[in-house]
Design an enzyme around this catalytic site. Structure first.
Site, PDB file in Angstrom:
ATOM      1  N   ARG A 157       0.838  -1.188   0.000  1.00  0.00           N
ATOM      2  CA  ARG A 157       0.000   0.000   0.000  1.00  0.00           C
ATOM      3  C   ARG A 157       0.878   1.244   0.000  1.00  0.00           C
ATOM      4  O   ARG A 157       2.008   1.224   0.501  1.00  0.00           O
ATOM      5  CB  ARG A 157      -0.912   0.020   1.229  1.00  0.00           C
ATOM      6  CG  ARG A 157      -1.835  -1.196   1.347  1.00  0.00           C
ATOM      7  CD  ARG A 157      -2.611  -1.145   2.661  1.00  0.00           C
ATOM      8  NE  ARG A 157      -3.525  -2.283   2.799  1.00  0.00           N
ATOM      9  CZ  ARG A 157      -3.200  -3.434   3.383  1.00  0.00           C
ATOM     10  NH1 ARG A 157      -1.983  -3.615   3.887  1.00  0.00           N
ATOM     11  NH2 ARG A 157      -4.082  -4.416   3.468  1.00  0.00           N
ATOM     12  N   LYS A 181      -1.834  -2.758   8.095  1.00  0.00           N
ATOM     13  CA  LYS A 181      -2.938  -2.264   8.914  1.00  0.00           C
ATOM     14  C   LYS A 181      -2.865  -2.858  10.316  1.00  0.00           C
ATOM     15  O   LYS A 181      -2.592  -4.044  10.481  1.00  0.00           O
ATOM     16  CB  LYS A 181      -4.275  -2.619   8.262  1.00  0.00           C
ATOM     17  CG  LYS A 181      -4.525  -1.878   6.948  1.00  0.00           C
ATOM     18  CD  LYS A 181      -5.890  -2.215   6.387  1.00  0.00           C
ATOM     19  CE  LYS A 181      -6.174  -1.416   5.127  1.00  0.00           C
ATOM     20  NZ  LYS A 181      -7.513  -1.716   4.561  1.00  0.00           N
ATOM     21  N   HIS A 251      -2.325   2.610  -5.728  1.00  0.00           N
ATOM     22  CA  HIS A 251      -3.125   1.430  -5.391  1.00  0.00           C
ATOM     23  C   HIS A 251      -3.416   0.611  -6.644  1.00  0.00           C
ATOM     24  O   HIS A 251      -3.637  -0.599  -6.565  1.00  0.00           O
ATOM     25  CB  HIS A 251      -4.425   1.834  -4.702  1.00  0.00           C
ATOM     26  CG  HIS A 251      -4.884   0.851  -3.674  1.00  0.00           C
ATOM     27  ND1 HIS A 251      -4.213   0.639  -2.486  1.00  0.00           N
ATOM     28  CD2 HIS A 251      -5.935   0.000  -3.654  1.00  0.00           C
ATOM     29  CE1 HIS A 251      -4.832  -0.293  -1.786  1.00  0.00           C
ATOM     30  NE2 HIS A 251      -5.879  -0.706  -2.469  1.00  0.00           N
ATOM     31  N   ARG A 254      -0.767  -1.825  -6.968  1.00  0.00           N
ATOM     32  CA  ARG A 254      -1.006  -2.930  -6.022  1.00  0.00           C
ATOM     33  C   ARG A 254      -1.971  -3.936  -6.650  1.00  0.00           C
ATOM     34  O   ARG A 254      -1.724  -5.145  -6.635  1.00  0.00           O
ATOM     35  CB  ARG A 254      -1.571  -2.365  -4.723  1.00  0.00           C
ATOM     36  CG  ARG A 254      -1.998  -3.401  -3.684  1.00  0.00           C
ATOM     37  CD  ARG A 254      -2.403  -2.658  -2.403  1.00  0.00           C
ATOM     38  NE  ARG A 254      -3.118  -3.488  -1.452  1.00  0.00           N
ATOM     39  CZ  ARG A 254      -2.550  -4.306  -0.561  1.00  0.00           C
ATOM     40  NH1 ARG A 254      -1.239  -4.445  -0.547  1.00  0.00           N
ATOM     41  NH2 ARG A 254      -3.277  -4.993   0.296  1.00  0.00           N
ATOM     42  N   HIS A 277      -3.483  -9.110   3.310  1.00  0.00           N
ATOM     43  CA  HIS A 277      -4.924  -9.139   3.526  1.00  0.00           C
ATOM     44  C   HIS A 277      -5.248  -9.997   4.748  1.00  0.00           C
ATOM     45  O   HIS A 277      -4.717 -11.100   4.894  1.00  0.00           O
ATOM     46  CB  HIS A 277      -5.644  -9.735   2.312  1.00  0.00           C
ATOM     47  CG  HIS A 277      -5.709  -8.798   1.144  1.00  0.00           C
ATOM     48  ND1 HIS A 277      -5.827  -9.233  -0.162  1.00  0.00           N
ATOM     49  CD2 HIS A 277      -5.668  -7.442   1.082  1.00  0.00           C
ATOM     50  CE1 HIS A 277      -5.858  -8.181  -0.972  1.00  0.00           C
ATOM     51  NE2 HIS A 277      -5.773  -7.099  -0.246  1.00  0.00           N
ATOM     52  N   TYR A 286      -9.271 -10.465  -7.041  1.00  0.00           N
ATOM     53  CA  TYR A 286      -8.376 -10.459  -8.200  1.00  0.00           C
ATOM     54  C   TYR A 286      -8.597 -11.654  -9.115  1.00  0.00           C
ATOM     55  O   TYR A 286      -8.163 -11.639 -10.262  1.00  0.00           O
ATOM     56  CB  TYR A 286      -6.916 -10.400  -7.727  1.00  0.00           C
ATOM     57  CG  TYR A 286      -6.647  -9.180  -6.899  1.00  0.00           C
ATOM     58  CD1 TYR A 286      -6.618  -7.917  -7.478  1.00  0.00           C
ATOM     59  CD2 TYR A 286      -6.471  -9.270  -5.520  1.00  0.00           C
ATOM     60  CE1 TYR A 286      -6.407  -6.787  -6.713  1.00  0.00           C
ATOM     61  CE2 TYR A 286      -6.255  -8.142  -4.747  1.00  0.00           C
ATOM     62  CZ  TYR A 286      -6.220  -6.908  -5.360  1.00  0.00           C
ATOM     63  OH  TYR A 286      -6.021  -5.794  -4.602  1.00  0.00           O
TER      64      TYR A 286
END
Length: 305
Positions: A157, A181, A251, A254, A277, A286
């Site tokens: 990210r 995150k 992004h 990404r 993730h 994806y």
């Protein structure tokens, strides 16, 4: 005096759940919105804690229905449902409320959006332009080349890239430590082109910008401070224009990296680990892109398509 429900819940999200500041702010906004709606319906106190303590399942359903009719996206509704379920479960578990009105609240499923990606040829054009521009030894051009290579190589990210420190990259092993995150750490490999670009930035570019020997940021701006996300986005948009390809944000690189990994034969679990993730469901977005490209290729190439 009893401490604030919302304040204590935010503290729980940060310290025990390890959620990012963006998520904590979003949940706070969602719950404040709910509290305001309930207070307005009842004509009662506007104190958020009092309003939240009085919420019923019917209130939650009416609140979500009103937002749906107002045209809010399914993704926003799903997040607001999640915020409510997390808050009321925490409040009951910690003895702050007696009943959980969100216990029977059905989950709003977020819409599956197909990420925008660019082709390998367009990626090559972008990275070639980035390398060519770096030939002038402008430290910003060297930085932008390394940034573009690393974003595509790792799928990280933009916030993760901006937060990198020099010590996070191991050029010998071609590995980079990324803090995602909620402060979750992962180690992501990168290839030789990214190693070369990053090495040139560290050797020729970064020393020209570093004004403070104590500054440990990997990527710097003109004034020698840590680069911010806005500067990274501007750099990628500029490179897209120079390469004459469709404009994408960091992004988008990404998304592109993830799609190219899957198209090239990587399995979902590996891509999930690379991208950081929490849920495999997120990574599965994806597969839609890869399947569409596979079908397009099939219809062109197969004699009985």
């Amino acid at each position: 005096m009893t401490s604030s429900l919302l304040a204590d819940f935010e503290r729980y999200l940060r310290l025990q759940r390890g959620l990012s500041e963006n998520t904590v702010r979003a949940y706070h906004g969602d719950l404040t919105h709910l509290a305001s709606a309930v207070a307005a319906w009842r004509g009662t106190s506007t104190d958020p804690d009092e309003a939240l303590a009085s919420v019923t399942l019917a209130d939650l359903r009416a609140w979500l229905a009103a937002m749906s009719q107002a045209g809010l996206s399914r993704t926003t509704l799903a997040r607001r449902s999640a915020a409510c379920r997390a808050f009321f479960a925490w409040a009951v578990d910690n003895g702050r409320l007696e009943a959980n009105p969100a216990l029977r609240l059905s989950s709003a499923r977020p819409a599956i959006t197909v990420p925008v990606v660019i082709s390998p040829a367009d990626v090559l054009s972008l990275l070639t332009v980035a390398q060519q521009r770096a030939d002038d030894d402008d430290p910003i051009h060297l930085r932008d080349w390394a940034v573009a290579e690393l974003l595509y190589a790792t799928g990280m990210r933009v916030g993760e890239l901006a937060a990198l420190s020099v010590r996070d990259a191991n050029l010998d092993q071609r590995l980079v430590r990324v803090f995602g995150k909620g402060g979750k750490e992962r180690v992501v490999p990168f290839g030789r082109p990214a190693e070369y670009a990053l090495g040139e930035w560290l050797r020729r570019g970064r020393p020209a910008l570093a004004r403070n020997a104590m500054e440990q940021a990997m990527f710097l701006g003109r004034r020698g401070h840590r680069v911010d996300q806005r500067q990274v986005r501007a750099a990628i948009h500029d490179l897209c224009a120079a390469a004459g390809i469709a404009d994408i944000a960091p992004h988008g690189l990404r998304h592109t990296a993830a799609t190219h990994l899957l198209t090239g034969g990587s399995d979902l679990r590996s891509v999930q680990e690379v991208l950081g993730h929490a849920s495999l469901t997120t990574t599965q977005r994806y597969t839609h892109v890869s399947a569409e490209r596979l079908r397009a290729t099939y219809e062109i190439a197969h004699p009985r398509a």
